[in-house]
Write a protein that holds these residues in place. Structure first.
Motif, PDB file in Angstrom:
ATOM      1  N   UNK A   8      12.204 -13.007  57.737  1.00 29.56           N
ATOM      2  CA  UNK A   8      11.719 -14.173  56.981  1.00 29.56           C
ATOM      3  C   UNK A   8      10.307 -13.969  56.445  1.00 29.56           C
ATOM      4  N   UNK A   9      10.045 -12.778  55.922  1.00 21.41           N
ATOM      5  CA  UNK A   9       8.694 -12.446  55.440  1.00 21.41           C
ATOM      6  C   UNK A   9       8.456 -13.066  54.062  1.00 21.41           C
ATOM      7  N   UNK A  10       7.330 -13.739  53.939  1.00 19.58           N
ATOM      8  CA  UNK A  10       6.917 -14.371  52.685  1.00 19.58           C
ATOM      9  C   UNK A  10       5.490 -13.928  52.386  1.00 19.58           C
ATOM     10  N   UNK A  11       5.212 -13.685  51.098  1.00 19.86           N
ATOM     11  CA  UNK A  11       3.843 -13.375  50.684  1.00 19.86           C
ATOM     12  C   UNK A  11       3.459 -14.258  49.501  1.00 19.86           C
ATOM     13  N   UNK A  12       2.342 -14.955  49.667  1.00 20.79           N
ATOM     14  CA  UNK A  12       1.821 -15.798  48.591  1.00 20.79           C
ATOM     15  C   UNK A  12       0.416 -15.354  48.222  1.00 20.79           C
ATOM     16  N   UNK A  16       1.185 -18.825  44.028  1.00 17.51           N
ATOM     17  CA  UNK A  16       2.246 -17.937  43.530  1.00 17.51           C
ATOM     18  C   UNK A  16       2.896 -17.203  44.699  1.00 17.51           C
ATOM     19  N   UNK A  17       4.215 -17.325  44.826  1.00 17.57           N
ATOM     20  CA  UNK A  17       4.967 -16.622  45.859  1.00 17.57           C
ATOM     21  C   UNK A  17       5.546 -15.343  45.258  1.00 17.57           C
ATOM     22  N   UNK A  18       5.116 -14.197  45.759  1.00 19.05           N
ATOM     23  CA  UNK A  18       5.540 -12.922  45.173  1.00 19.05           C
ATOM     24  C   UNK A  18       6.632 -12.233  45.990  1.00 19.05           C
ATOM     25  N   UNK A  19       6.754 -12.598  47.273  1.00 22.91           N
ATOM     26  CA  UNK A  19       7.852 -12.120  48.111  1.00 22.91           C
ATOM     27  C   UNK A  19       8.436 -13.340  48.806  1.00 22.91           C
ATOM     28  N   UNK A  20       9.761 -13.536  48.667  1.00 24.14           N
ATOM     29  CA  UNK A  20      10.376 -14.781  49.089  1.00 24.14           C
ATOM     30  C   UNK A  20      11.378 -14.572  50.222  1.00 24.14           C
ATOM     31  N   UNK A  47       2.937  -2.775  51.264  1.00 28.03           N
ATOM     32  CA  UNK A  47       1.570  -2.985  51.732  1.00 28.03           C
ATOM     33  C   UNK A  47       1.528  -3.941  52.930  1.00 28.03           C
ATOM     34  N   UNK A  48       2.465  -4.885  52.986  1.00 29.89           N
ATOM     35  CA  UNK A  48       2.549  -5.741  54.173  1.00 29.89           C
ATOM     36  C   UNK A  48       3.015  -4.943  55.384  1.00 29.89           C
ATOM     37  N   UNK A  49       3.965  -4.035  55.186  1.00 26.13           N
ATOM     38  CA  UNK A  49       4.407  -3.177  56.288  1.00 26.13           C
ATOM     39  C   UNK A  49       3.241  -2.330  56.795  1.00 26.13           C
ATOM     40  N   UNK A  50       2.422  -1.835  55.854  1.00 30.01           N
ATOM     41  CA  UNK A  50       1.285  -0.982  56.212  1.00 30.01           C
ATOM     42  C   UNK A  50       0.130  -1.768  56.808  1.00 30.01           C
ATOM     43  N   UNK A  51       0.112  -3.098  56.619  1.00 31.03           N
ATOM     44  CA  UNK A  51      -0.996  -3.905  57.104  1.00 31.03           C
ATOM     45  C   UNK A  51      -2.119  -4.039  56.104  1.00 31.03           C
ATOM     46  N   UNK A  52      -1.882  -3.601  54.865  1.00 25.48           N
ATOM     47  CA  UNK A  52      -2.914  -3.691  53.830  1.00 25.48           C
ATOM     48  C   UNK A  52      -2.898  -5.051  53.133  1.00 25.48           C
ATOM     49  N   UNK A  53      -1.821  -5.800  53.317  1.00 27.66           N
ATOM     50  CA  UNK A  53      -1.734  -7.184  52.850  1.00 27.66           C
ATOM     51  C   UNK A  53      -1.301  -8.055  54.024  1.00 27.66           C
ATOM     52  N   UNK A  54      -1.877  -9.240  54.155  1.00 33.34           N
ATOM     53  CA  UNK A  54      -1.489 -10.155  55.216  1.00 33.34           C
ATOM     54  C   UNK A  54      -0.148 -10.814  54.888  1.00 33.34           C
ATOM     55  N   UNK A  55       0.637 -11.068  55.923  1.00 34.62           N
ATOM     56  CA  UNK A  55       1.916 -11.760  55.774  1.00 34.62           C
ATOM     57  C   UNK A  55       1.654 -13.263  55.776  1.00 34.62           C
ATOM     58  N   UNK A  56       2.156 -13.964  54.750  1.00 34.77           N
ATOM     59  CA  UNK A  56       1.957 -15.421  54.686  1.00 34.77           C
ATOM     60  C   UNK A  56       2.852 -16.142  55.686  1.00 34.77           C
ATOM     61  N   UNK A 205      17.201  -0.723  48.441  1.00 32.85           N
ATOM     62  CA  UNK A 205      16.949  -2.164  48.433  1.00 32.85           C
ATOM     63  C   UNK A 205      16.467  -2.520  47.034  1.00 32.85           C
ATOM     64  N   UNK A 206      17.272  -3.286  46.302  1.00 33.84           N
ATOM     65  CA  UNK A 206      16.953  -3.600  44.912  1.00 33.84           C
ATOM     66  C   UNK A 206      16.288  -4.975  44.833  1.00 33.84           C
ATOM     67  N   UNK A 207      15.090  -5.001  44.240  1.00 34.12           N
ATOM     68  CA  UNK A 207      14.283  -6.210  44.137  1.00 34.12           C
ATOM     69  C   UNK A 207      14.339  -6.791  42.731  1.00 34.12           C
ATOM     70  N   UNK A 208      14.194  -8.114  42.671  1.00 33.35           N
ATOM     71  CA  UNK A 208      13.956  -8.788  41.398  1.00 33.35           C
ATOM     72  C   UNK A 208      13.246 -10.101  41.689  1.00 33.35           C
ATOM     73  N   UNK A 209      12.092 -10.307  41.084  1.00 29.12           N
ATOM     74  CA  UNK A 209      11.310 -11.539  41.223  1.00 29.12           C
ATOM     75  C   UNK A 209      11.064 -11.907  42.687  1.00 29.12           C
ATOM     76  N   UNK A 210      10.718 -10.909  43.475  1.00 38.49           N
ATOM     77  CA  UNK A 210      10.354 -11.162  44.857  1.00 38.49           C
ATOM     78  C   UNK A 210      11.505 -11.373  45.815  1.00 38.49           C
ATOM     79  N   UNK A 211      12.728 -11.195  45.352  1.00 38.06           N
ATOM     80  CA  UNK A 211      13.908 -11.359  46.206  1.00 38.06           C
ATOM     81  C   UNK A 211      14.729 -10.075  46.244  1.00 38.06           C
ATOM     82  N   UNK A 212      15.385  -9.860  47.367  1.00 38.01           N
ATOM     83  CA  UNK A 212      16.315  -8.747  47.475  1.00 38.01           C
ATOM     84  C   UNK A 212      17.619  -9.134  46.790  1.00 38.01           C
ATOM     85  N   UNK A 213      18.049  -8.327  45.833  1.00 39.25           N
ATOM     86  CA  UNK A 213      19.293  -8.583  45.115  1.00 39.25           C
ATOM     87  C   UNK A 213      20.496  -7.905  45.770  1.00 39.25           C
ATOM     88  N   UNK A 214      20.269  -6.717  46.322  1.00 38.08           N
ATOM     89  CA  UNK A 214      21.356  -5.993  46.980  1.00 38.08           C
ATOM     90  C   UNK A 214      20.770  -4.892  47.844  1.00 38.08           C
TER      91      UNK A 214
END
Length: 363
Positions: A8-12, A16-20, A47-56, A205-214
């Motif tokens: 349930x990782x989210x990044x804002x 603006x929510x960039x990972x949903x 970058x969130x996995x690496x710790x370079x961005x904080x997880x919202x 893992x295919x992304x589009x607009x911050x969501x996993x598509x497949x």
């Protein structure tokens, strides 16, 4: 155990929510590629996995340990960047050993690990050179070697080949595949290049607009795309799309659109769409073949791209909308330029999507 999970990782960034609400489980030793267009959230996820961005919101675990609020250096990961990030005043050996020296490891251990990594990457003869004396491919090997010596649980790659020319990218793809086979480490690799994804990944893992598509193997996302976005994004040349409806005519089920009426694939009979449901049919150019006797569509060829053993033709159907169609034909098809080509395909190769939701109708 060195698996990786995002729950349930989210990044804002502000409003603006960039990972949903991302959920993703990566197994021990997997090579997973995060693939998508620029701005889709894949690099932010890395970058969130690496710790370079904080997880919202949500949690990240590595090897069963929650690292959501853990500093990057304490996550037991190693990251390779697009721009190599080598110290210009240090030679190759010193660049590769820097993190180990910073951690206060014994000199004998450092020398042994640097020598072993240099041997794997075939850069042992470059250890005394400075980065400015190296080619782009050699610099990337040094950056990878710097990650290898740390012996992390997880390798992270952020578009590492994008600065290389096409020939060198192909060579480095092979090098990375061999490296992963030797080391067997969990790897997360970000790219916008579908060729890299298809040739390197155990899963994509295919992304589009911050969501996993497949999420699936290269074969799965190519042969059974879950949505119109995935179908159009994966595959070169791009999949052909046709608007259609499911119709019953004289007791026969047909997929009818502008200028065509095609037999539906057998699987559609189990869950047939309604007659008013708008459908989008997909056909890969590789599924089309020249067939003057049993043509299912005819196009006038506008462009021929000769590729050696095959040719890509691009043309338009004789319909009011001038439906564009691309097909891959064997050999040199220049003789077809500006003429009509009759094409056929197997109904099993049809992909069918709901036009409104974009989701595949295939069960």
């Amino acid at each position: 155990m060195s698996g990786l999970e995002l729950n349930n990782v989210v990044k804002r960034f502000g409003d603006v929510t960039v990972v949903q609400q991302m959920d993703l489980a990566i197994g021990d030793g997997e090579f997973v590629v995060l693939l998508g267009e620029s701005g889709c959230g894949k690099s932010t996820t890395l970058r969130m996995i690496a710790g370079l961005e904080e997880v919202s919101e949500g949690h990240i675990t590595i090897g069963g340990r929650d690292v959501t609020r853990v500093a990057p250096m304490a996550r037991d990961i190693a990251m390779v960047f697009q721009n190599y990030a080598l110290y210009p005043h240090m030679d190759v050996g010193t660049n590769m050993s820097f993190a180990l020296r910073l951690a206060g490891r014994p000199k004998a251990e450092i020398d042994s690990k640097v020598a072993a990594a240099a041997k794997v990457l075939n850069i042992g003869h470059l250890l005394a050179r400075k980065p400015k004396e190296l080619s782009g491919g050699q610099r990337q090997r040094v950056a990878i070697g710097r990650a290898i010596v740390r012996e992390p649980k997880v390798f992270l790659f952020d578009e590492p080949l994008s600065n290389l020319d096409a020939k060198l990218r192909g060579h480095m793809r092979a090098e990375l595949a061999l490296l992963h086979e030797r080391l067997g480490k969990t790897t997360v690799y970000v790219t916008h290049d579908q060729v890299e994804a298809m040739t390197l990944a155990s899963r994509i893992v295919i992304f589009d607009k911050g969501r996993i598509q497949q999420v699936g193997t290269p074969s799965e996302v190519f042969t059974r795309p879950a949505s119109l976005f995935v179908a159009g994004f994966i595959g070169t040349p791009t999949m052909n799309f046709f608007k259609a409806r499911y119709a019953l005519e004289d007791g026969q089920r047909l997929l009818r659109g502008e200028g065509f009426a095609w037999q539906p694939p057998a699987w559609l009979a189990a869950h047939p769409p309604g007659p008013e449901q708008e459908l989008t049919l997909g056909l890969r150019p590789q599924a089309l073949r020249a067939s003057p006797q049993a043509a299912q569509l005819t196009v006038k060829v506008d462009v021929v791209e000769y590729l050696g053993t095959e040719s890509q033709i691009v043309g338009r159907m004789a319909t009011p909308s001038g439906q564009r169609v691309a097909a891959m034909l064997p050999g040199d098809a220049h003789g077809q330029l500006h003429s009509n080509v009759h094409l056929a395909f197997d109904s099993a190769d049809l992909h069918i999507f709901d036009s409104d939701s974009g989701r595949s109708l295939r069960p």
